[in-house]
Design an enzyme around this catalytic site. Structure first.
Site, short mmCIF file in Angstrom:
data_model
loop_
_atom_site.label_atom_id
_atom_site.label_comp_id
_atom_site.label_asym_id
_atom_site.label_seq_id
_atom_site.Cartn_x
_atom_site.Cartn_y
_atom_site.Cartn_z
N CYS A 1 -0.75 9.88 3.88
CA CYS A 1 -1.87 9.77 2.94
C CYS A 1 -3.22 10.10 3.55
O CYS A 1 -4.21 10.24 2.84
CB CYS A 1 -1.89 8.38 2.32
SG CYS A 1 -0.45 8.06 1.31
N HIS B 1 -8.82 6.19 -0.38
CA HIS B 1 -7.48 6.59 -0.80
C HIS B 1 -7.00 5.61 -1.87
O HIS B 1 -7.18 4.39 -1.73
CB HIS B 1 -6.55 6.58 0.42
CG HIS B 1 -5.12 6.78 0.07
ND1 HIS B 1 -4.68 7.81 -0.71
CD2 HIS B 1 -4.01 6.05 0.41
CE1 HIS B 1 -3.37 7.73 -0.84
NE2 HIS B 1 -2.94 6.67 -0.18
N ASN C 1 -0.71 6.52 -6.85
CA ASN C 1 -0.93 7.06 -5.51
C ASN C 1 -0.32 8.47 -5.45
O ASN C 1 0.90 8.62 -5.43
CB ASN C 1 -0.28 6.14 -4.47
CG ASN C 1 -0.48 6.62 -3.04
OD1 ASN C 1 -0.95 7.73 -2.80
ND2 ASN C 1 -0.10 5.79 -2.09
N1 ACO Z 1 7.78 -5.51 -10.41
C1 ACO Z 1 7.98 -6.84 -10.39
N2 ACO Z 1 8.10 -7.54 -9.25
C2 ACO Z 1 8.01 -6.87 -8.10
C3 ACO Z 1 7.78 -5.48 -8.05
C4 ACO Z 1 7.69 -4.79 -9.28
N3 ACO Z 1 7.46 -3.46 -9.34
N4 ACO Z 1 7.73 -5.11 -6.75
C5 ACO Z 1 7.91 -6.21 -6.00
N5 ACO Z 1 8.08 -7.27 -6.83
C6 ACO Z 1 8.29 -8.67 -6.46
C7 ACO Z 1 8.92 -8.84 -5.09
O1 ACO Z 1 10.32 -8.70 -5.17
C8 ACO Z 1 8.50 -10.23 -4.75
O2 ACO Z 1 9.33 -11.13 -5.42
P1 ACO Z 1 9.79 -12.51 -4.73
O3 ACO Z 1 8.51 -13.28 -4.50
O4 ACO Z 1 10.69 -13.11 -5.73
O5 ACO Z 1 10.44 -12.12 -3.45
C9 ACO Z 1 7.09 -10.35 -5.39
O6 ACO Z 1 7.02 -9.30 -6.37
C10 ACO Z 1 5.97 -10.15 -4.41
O7 ACO Z 1 6.28 -9.03 -3.58
P2 ACO Z 1 5.29 -8.52 -2.50
O8 ACO Z 1 5.94 -7.42 -1.73
O9 ACO Z 1 4.73 -9.69 -1.77
O10 ACO Z 1 4.15 -7.93 -3.45
P3 ACO Z 1 2.75 -7.41 -3.03
O11 ACO Z 1 1.72 -8.18 -3.71
O12 ACO Z 1 2.65 -7.20 -1.54
O13 ACO Z 1 2.74 -5.96 -3.71
C11 ACO Z 1 2.96 -3.69 -3.06
C12 ACO Z 1 3.69 -4.99 -3.30
C13 ACO Z 1 2.32 -3.25 -4.38
C14 ACO Z 1 3.92 -2.64 -2.59
C15 ACO Z 1 1.84 -3.91 -2.00
O14 ACO Z 1 2.40 -4.55 -0.87
C16 ACO Z 1 1.18 -2.66 -1.57
O15 ACO Z 1 0.48 -2.01 -2.33
N6 ACO Z 1 1.34 -2.27 -0.28
C17 ACO Z 1 0.70 -1.11 0.23
C18 ACO Z 1 1.46 0.08 -0.15
C19 ACO Z 1 0.67 1.33 0.15
O16 ACO Z 1 -0.52 1.32 0.00
N7 ACO Z 1 1.30 2.39 0.59
C20 ACO Z 1 0.51 3.57 0.81
C21 ACO Z 1 0.96 4.39 1.85
S1 ACO Z 1 1.95 5.62 1.15
C22 ACO Z 1 2.03 6.93 2.25
O17 ACO Z 1 1.40 6.96 3.27
C23 ACO Z 1 2.95 8.04 1.86
#
Ligand code: ACO
Length: 329
Positions: free
Chosen positions: A116, A256, A286
């Site tokens: 990214c 980003h 994204n």
């Molecule tokens: N819908 C519903 N529930 C979900 C979903 C979904 N789509 N995805 C995860 N959950 C659940 C999980 O299973 C978890 O459930 P549990 O508590 O029962 O175990 C709960 O939601 C919380 O999960 P977390 O992983 O803690 O959620 P978080 O708030 O961290 O959000 C996310 C997840 C959106 C992926 C976040 O961590 C994030 O944005 N991370 C950064 C990702 C990013 O920016 N990547 C960019 C780089 S990409 C590149 O370089 C190519």
């Protein structure tokens, strides 16, 4: 002699027509519009549908539109750099195909992959060519068909990504505008949190890798999240400090677009008010290498010559960084 600088003189994007909404994702995986909106800020994203269409098709449309907008004939382009993690094929470079499809015949072209952060790295690389005085018209295009590497059975990643391309034209200037400074960094130890397991030289494609769904994005969301929040703000503040820029001097922050909570936290850490932070994640998700130029394209009408703009990104690698530029038109 006045130093040559590289100025962005035009920006143009291409978005596929198909809109994948949170509601439609609710039918595909166990998720909800409410969860996606509140945890990521994304409401919809574009998907490139259709047989035989790859990243280069969006990239070529963005580049053709860019040249037409600026009144530049394809024959005048010296160089095309494409930042992508989803080239049409492992080789040749998507940039070669984009040039071919956009009718660019007198240029050399290649791809850069820094996940990214790729668009930022490519922008500075291209700026160096322009600053050398030997290149007058350089195209930088960020393009990704993320839907080609997203596992639509993995609810944690499939809600995040979209497809798009967006290009900028760099031209030399002797005015006090253009790409002025940057701060980039990489930490390869971060690979473990964000990568594609198979398809490379380490683990070439096989029936087993396909069955194990190893040709998709593997991401541990939380470590990536934490890393992104600190590193984008720190790199941006470093660039500002090195150039005696105060928060008040910054007209726009262009982060980003990976997660609305990361964008907001970055703005807060930098003390930049929300109205100065470009956001379009709700519309496109994204789009990896296209997010930053797409922001510039969306906000183009609000930009003024001389605006101080901080671009910042982080991505797989880990890679991260920030650029200071002054808008040129
Ligand atoms: N819908 C519903 N529930 C979900 C979903 C979904 N789509 N995805 C995860 N959950 C659940 C999980 O299973 C978890 O459930 P549990 O508590 O029962 O175990 C709960 O939601 C919380 O999960 P977390 O992983 O803690 O959620 P978080 O708030 O961290 O959000 C996310 C997840 C959106 C992926 C976040 O961590 C994030 O944005 N991370 C950064 C990702 C990013 O920016 N990547 C960019 C780089 S990409 C590149 O370089 C190519």
């Amino acid at each position: 002699m006045t130093q040559i600088k590289a100025a962005i003189t035009a920006v143009h994007g291409n978005l596929p027509d198909y809109i994948l909404t949170n509601k439609e994702l609710e039918q595909m995986v166990d998720t909800s519009d409410e969860w996606i909106s509140t945890r990521t800020g994304i409401r919809e994203r574009r998907i490139l549908k259709g047989e035989g269409l790859g990243t280069s098709d969006m990239g070529a449309k963005a580049v053709s539109g860019l040249l037409e907008k600026r009144g530049v004939d394809p024959s005048e382009v010296d160089m095309v750099l494409c930042a992508t993690v989803t080239p049409d094929m492992k080789f040749p470079a998507a940039a070669n195909l984009i040039s071919h499809k956009a009718g660019i015949k007198n240029a050399f072209s290649y791809d850069m992959n820094a996940a990214c952060s790729g668009f930022l790295y490519a922008l500075v690389t291209a700026a160096n060519y322009v600053e050398s005085g030997n290149y007058k018209k350089v195209v930088v295009v960020g393009a990704d068909k993320m839907s080609s590497i997203v596992d639509y059975t993995d609810r944690q990643t499939c809600v995040l990504f979209g497809d798009a391309a967006c290009a900028v034209l760099l031209e030399p200037t002797q005015e006090d505008v253009g790409v002025l400074d940057h701060k980039f960094a990489t930490d390869g130890a971060g690979w473990i949190h964000l990568h594609m397991k198979a398809g490379g030289s380490l683990k070439p494609p096989s029936h087993e890798t396909v069955d194990a769904r190893e040709h998709y994005i593997y991401q541990e969301g939380q470590p990536v999240f934490k890393f992104a929040v600190t590193k984008m703000a720190d790199a941006s503040l470093d660039v500002m400090k090195n150039n005696n820029l105060s928060t008040g001097d910054v007209s726009w922050l262009v982060p980003h677009q990976a997660n609305m909570r990361i964008i907001e936290a970055t703005g807060r850490r930098m003390n930049i008010p929300a109205e100065k932070v470009m956001v379009n994640i709700h519309k496109y998700g994204n789009t990896t290498n296209a997010t930053i130029p797409l922001c510039l394209w969306d906000y183009e009408n609000q930009l003024n010559k001389g605006d101080n703009i901080i671009l910042t990104a982080f991505g797989g690698g880990f890679t991260w960084g920030a650029i200071w530029l002054k808008w040129a038109y």
